[in-house]
Design an enzyme around this catalytic site. Structure first.
Site, PDB file in Angstrom:
ATOM      1  N   LYS A   1       0.852  -1.187   0.000  1.00 19.30           N
ATOM      2  CA  LYS A   1       0.000   0.000   0.000  1.00 19.30           C
ATOM      3  C   LYS A   1       0.893   1.244   0.000  1.00 19.30           C
ATOM      4  O   LYS A   1       1.848   1.323   0.768  1.00 19.30           O
ATOM      5  CB  LYS A   1      -0.900  -0.039   1.250  1.00 19.30           C
ATOM      6  CG  LYS A   1      -2.117   0.849   1.149  1.00 19.30           C
ATOM      7  CD  LYS A   1      -3.192   0.433   2.137  1.00 19.30           C
ATOM      8  CE  LYS A   1      -4.332   1.446   2.101  1.00 19.30           C
ATOM      9  NZ  LYS A   1      -5.501   1.033   2.852  1.00 19.30           N
TER      10      LYS A   1
ATOM     11  N   GLU B   1     -20.396  -4.039   9.314  1.00 18.34           N
ATOM     12  CA  GLU B   1     -21.317  -3.194  10.081  1.00 18.34           C
ATOM     13  C   GLU B   1     -22.460  -4.008  10.670  1.00 18.34           C
ATOM     14  O   GLU B   1     -22.913  -3.755  11.790  1.00 18.34           O
ATOM     15  CB  GLU B   1     -21.875  -2.075   9.191  1.00 18.34           C
ATOM     16  CG  GLU B   1     -20.876  -0.973   8.827  1.00 18.34           C
ATOM     17  CD  GLU B   1     -19.929  -1.332   7.694  1.00 18.34           C
ATOM     18  OE1 GLU B   1     -20.100  -2.414   7.089  1.00 18.34           O
ATOM     19  OE2 GLU B   1     -19.010  -0.536   7.406  1.00 18.34           O
TER      20      GLU B   1
ATOM     21  N   ARG C   1     -26.168  -0.266   5.884  1.00 22.87           N
ATOM     22  CA  ARG C   1     -25.995  -1.695   5.719  1.00 22.87           C
ATOM     23  C   ARG C   1     -26.542  -2.514   6.878  1.00 22.87           C
ATOM     24  O   ARG C   1     -26.822  -3.702   6.751  1.00 22.87           O
ATOM     25  CB  ARG C   1     -24.502  -1.958   5.625  1.00 22.87           C
ATOM     26  CG  ARG C   1     -24.289  -2.925   4.585  1.00 22.87           C
ATOM     27  CD  ARG C   1     -22.952  -3.194   4.221  1.00 22.87           C
ATOM     28  NE  ARG C   1     -22.858  -2.878   2.812  1.00 22.87           N
ATOM     29  CZ  ARG C   1     -21.844  -3.233   2.100  1.00 22.87           C
ATOM     30  NH1 ARG C   1     -20.846  -3.886   2.639  1.00 22.87           N
ATOM     31  NH2 ARG C   1     -21.821  -2.933   0.837  1.00 22.87           N
TER      32      ARG C   1
HETATM   33  C1  LIG Z   1     -19.455  -0.846   3.925  1.00 24.76           C
HETATM   34  C2  LIG Z   1     -18.228   0.021   4.052  1.00 24.76           C
HETATM   35  N1  LIG Z   1     -17.690   0.234   5.269  1.00 24.76           N
HETATM   36  C3  LIG Z   1     -16.591   1.015   5.398  1.00 24.76           C
HETATM   37  C4  LIG Z   1     -16.011   1.585   4.304  1.00 24.76           C
HETATM   38  C5  LIG Z   1     -14.830   2.530   4.459  1.00 24.76           C
HETATM   39  N2  LIG Z   1     -13.626   2.007   3.815  1.00 24.76           N
HETATM   40  C6  LIG Z   1     -13.223   2.467   2.608  1.00 24.76           C
HETATM   41  S1  LIG Z   1     -11.859   1.699   2.058  1.00 24.76           S
HETATM   42  C7  LIG Z   1     -11.760   0.765   3.431  1.00 24.76           C
HETATM   43  C8  LIG Z   1     -10.643  -0.215   3.585  1.00 24.76           C
HETATM   44  C9  LIG Z   1     -10.618  -1.163   2.465  1.00 24.76           C
HETATM   45  O1  LIG Z   1      -9.560  -2.043   2.640  1.00 24.76           O
HETATM   46  P1  LIG Z   1      -9.095  -2.945   1.421  1.00 24.76           P
HETATM   47  O2  LIG Z   1     -10.270  -3.519   0.758  1.00 24.76           O
HETATM   48  O3  LIG Z   1      -8.073  -3.890   1.926  1.00 24.76           O
HETATM   49  O4  LIG Z   1      -8.477  -1.903   0.411  1.00 24.76           O
HETATM   50  P2  LIG Z   1      -7.093  -1.096   0.492  1.00 24.76           P
HETATM   51  O5  LIG Z   1      -7.489   0.313   0.792  1.00 24.76           O
HETATM   52  O6  LIG Z   1      -6.242  -1.691   1.565  1.00 24.76           O
HETATM   53  O7  LIG Z   1      -6.501  -1.233  -0.851  1.00 24.76           O
HETATM   54  C10 LIG Z   1     -12.796   1.042   4.316  1.00 24.76           C
HETATM   55  C11 LIG Z   1     -13.001   0.420   5.631  1.00 24.76           C
HETATM   56  C12 LIG Z   1     -16.607   1.344   3.052  1.00 24.76           C
HETATM   57  N3  LIG Z   1     -16.128   1.886   1.927  1.00 24.76           N
HETATM   58  N4  LIG Z   1     -17.695   0.555   2.957  1.00 24.76           N
END
Ligand SMILES: Cc1ncc(C[n+]2csc(CCOP(=O)(O)OP(=O)(O)O)c2C)c(N)n1
Length: 631
Positions: A282, A367, A395
């Site tokens: 990342k 959630e 959600r």
């Molecule tokens: C239902 C929901 N909850 C929380 C989020 C907030 N959120 C956006 S990106 C993220 C982390 C995603 O992690 P990953 O899929 O591993 O992607 P990375 O950013 O590490 O590439 C979160 C928690 C969201 N987009 N959707």
């Protein structure tokens, strides 16, 4: 030196490039992303991590004929650049510019709108099934992060895809991070695969050997099953994805372009459900983001050479003030528990995590589970505080209804980022919470005007019974000059902040101060406006509302929430039933539509939710009444 990127016919042109040229393009995309995001803000670290992956996908697949779905979509910047949006890229997340997430109305290469996590495999499966039903021929590929794989929907889709056997490719982008470090058993499982890939290879060899043993009779097959079982679970990490029906390819270096290209080609040729597990860094290619991917997950403007954030406001955010207040409350009451769904930083609960690690739970991007787990804790006498952004709480609606409210359980919902969030746009605006929470029997819904009232509402919520929510917007703590003190919260009671005789403005939460400013404008126009801080969206202060309505004869409700089912609907209902024909009514809120992205102030002003907009609506209401009186 001219950039290779500028002269390419994208994405098709990628197919004619040498490896060296593809690597050069990767470097140019990174520079473009870093330069733009340093000006516009956005999801930097996630996007930098998938540059080689996006390049390889678009080199092998023929988008938009082949379909690529990016889970959450916050990491799709390279995809946008590679699919014809280089010249617009500097307008990323700006009002009137391109979105920070995939949008079907922006490009045919964005095959599905995303913003909330863990949806991509379901979408891919649906599209793949549609293709099969029509006997069409194209590839469908979903990219999902290891964080997003912790969301229940992703498992539901994997489970179904494995059973259907449909041709789909799922790329698991494993960077060990959600926004913070990824959590849970799945994270440990992926870590074992990453660190012990030789065990996976050995397991495959053993599986092949077992398959080739001639099976004569039931006893042999039983011993083979036992042998497989013991090998599977005792010696080698269990192959979750293969057991679910996927062909597993990986783990592979997600920055190695030739390896990625080869593997995506293999997956295409193999058919059926295939999962490619790529390991990425990342923030790759920008040292400050590699060193602190958590801080660079979502950023505002920053200084590129140093990585220093150019914060526009140094005062504490409402989330931080909330986080500190829960810690203070927890120091006095051991029953208080804090729960977040993968957002300890964003919700301000990181302070609680440090102070009371045993009473803090980061459940992953889950959630629904967060809410129902809170229900379990509440049923045993604990007081869970569940902090979730308004948009993501959508959600968990059934969980709030079925697992909390139906049993009258005392769970406190801290609903952050309520209202218009700004640059993240329609997938992230939190305009529905008032409507969906108000409609639940037994639910209390509050909205504070500032940091002091937020803290008081938290204390009030902790000390009451039954389910209770308070919602607050994305913004820094209120301007100290505006402080008006905070009389104690009384259940279902509002506070009259300013007396007036011509019109009553009933404002909720974030709209109280703009309404006071509007009242000042109205005063200069010779109109005397009363301003009521409603405090409660449920139950509303019916007697006070009726009292000032009858006095002023004109009522304007102002709230940063959908006009459908908001506080305004309730006030209109009260007036129509109990003050019929005597009171003129108007309602300002977020229209029944999906609001675009851009600075919060612009979006609010577009909805008429600025001091000027509120005073104009108030004046219109007053002059309409004048006109009616003259008739
Ligand atoms: C239902 C929901 N909850 C929380 C989020 C907030 N959120 C956006 S990106 C993220 C982390 C995603 O992690 P990953 O899929 O591993 O992607 P990375 O950013 O590490 O590439 C979160 C928690 C969201 N987009 N959707």
């Amino acid at each position: 030196m001219a950039r290779l990127l500028d002269g390419l016919d994208l994405p098709k042109g990628l197919r004619h490039l040498t490896l060296g040229q593809l690597q050069q393009v990767a470097g140019e995309i990174r520079e473009e992303i870093i330069g733009t995001v340093s000006e516009t803000g956005g999801h930097l670290a996630s996007s930098l991590g998938v540059v080689e992956l996006a390049l390889s996908i678009h080199t092998v697949l023929d988008s938009p004929n082949d379909k690529v779905i990016w889970d959450v979509g916050h990491q799709a910047y390279a995809h946008k650049i590679l699919t014809g949006r280089l010249s617009e890229f500097s307008s990323l997340r700006q009002y009137g510019g391109i979105s920070g997430f995939p949008r079907t109305d922006e490009s045919p290469h964005d095959v599905y709108n995303t913003g909330h996590s863990s949806t991509s495999i379901s979408v891919a499966l649906g599209i793949a099934k549609a293709r099969d039903l029509r006997n069409e021929n194209y590839s469908v590929l979903a990219v999902i992060g290891d964080g997003s794989l912790t969301g229940g929907m992703a498992f539901e889709a994997l489970n179904h895809a494995g059973q259907l056997g449909t041709d789909i490719i799922v790329v698991l982008n494993d960077n060990e991070m959600s926004i913070s470090r990824n959590v849970g058993g799945l994270a440990s499982y992926l870590s074992r695969i990453r660190t012990e890939p030789h065990l996976l290879r050995a397991r495959r060899r053993i599986d092949r050997i077992i398959k080739n043993i001639p099976i004569i009779g039931k006893d042999v097959s039983e011993s083979v099953r036992k042998l497989k079982g013991s090998l599977k679970y005792l010696v080698i990490p269990s192959m979750l994805f293969e057991d679910l029906g996927f062909t597993y390819l990986g783990p592979l270096d997600g920055h190695d372009i030739p390896l990625l290209i080869r593997t995506i080609q293999q997956a295409k040729a193999k058919g059926g459900p295939v999962l490619i597990h790529v390991v990425t860094k990342k923030g790759k290619g920008y040292p400050p983001a590699e060193a602190d991917p958590r801080a660079f997950h979502g950023v505002g403007k920053f200084h590129v050479p140093s990585g220093k954030m150019l914060a526009s406001n140094s005062s504490k955010s409402l989330s931080e003030i909330f986080g500190e207040a829960v810690v203070r409350a927890a120091s006095k009451d051991p029953r208080i528990i804090a729960i977040t769904a993968a957002m300890p930083d964003g919700t301000g609960l990181n302070a609680f995590m440090k102070a009371y690690p045993n009473r803090f739970f980061d459940v992953g991007i889950a959630e629904q589970h967060a809410v129902t787990m809170a229900g379990g804790l509440a049923s045993q006498g604990f007081i869970p505080v569940v902090a979730i952004y308004s948009t993501f709480l959508q959600r968990a609606y059934d969980q709030i209804v079925h697992d909390i409210a139906l049993q009258g359980l005392h769970v406190v919902f801290a609903v952050d980022r309520a209202g218009l969030v700004g640059e993240d746009g329609p997938t992230h605006h939190g305009n529905l919470d008032i409507a969906f929470l108000r409609s639940i029997p037994g639910m209390t819904v509050m909205a504070p005007v500032d940091d002091d009232e937020l803290v008081s509402m938290l204390d009030f919520a902790l000390n009451m019974e039954g389910p209770c929510a308070f919602r607050y917007p994305r913004s820094s703590a209120m301007d100290k000059r505006k402080k008006r003190g905070c009389p104690p919260i009384e259940y279902g009671r509002g506070v009259l902040l300013e007396d007036g005789k011509d019109i009553a403005i009933i404002a909720l939460g974030s709209m109280v101060y703009p309404s006071l400013d509007a009242a000042a404008i109205l005063r200069r126009e010779g109109v005397s406006a009363a301003v009521l801080n409603a405090r409660f969206a449920k139950p509303v202060d019916e007697s006070l509302i009726l009292e000032i309505s009858r006095e002023c004869k004109k009522v304007l409700v102002v709230e940063e929430a959908s006009v459908v089912g908001g506080l305004g609907s309730e006030v209109a209902d009260i007036i129509s039933k109990k003050a019929q024909g005597k009171v003129e009514f108007a309602h300002l809120g977020i229209p029944d539509d999906f609001v675009t992205h851009g600075p919060r102030e612009i979006l609010l002003a577009e909805c008429g939710l600025s001091p000027m907009g509120i005073s104009e609506t108030a004046l219109r209401l007053c002059s309409r009444c004048q006109a009616l009186l003259k008739v």
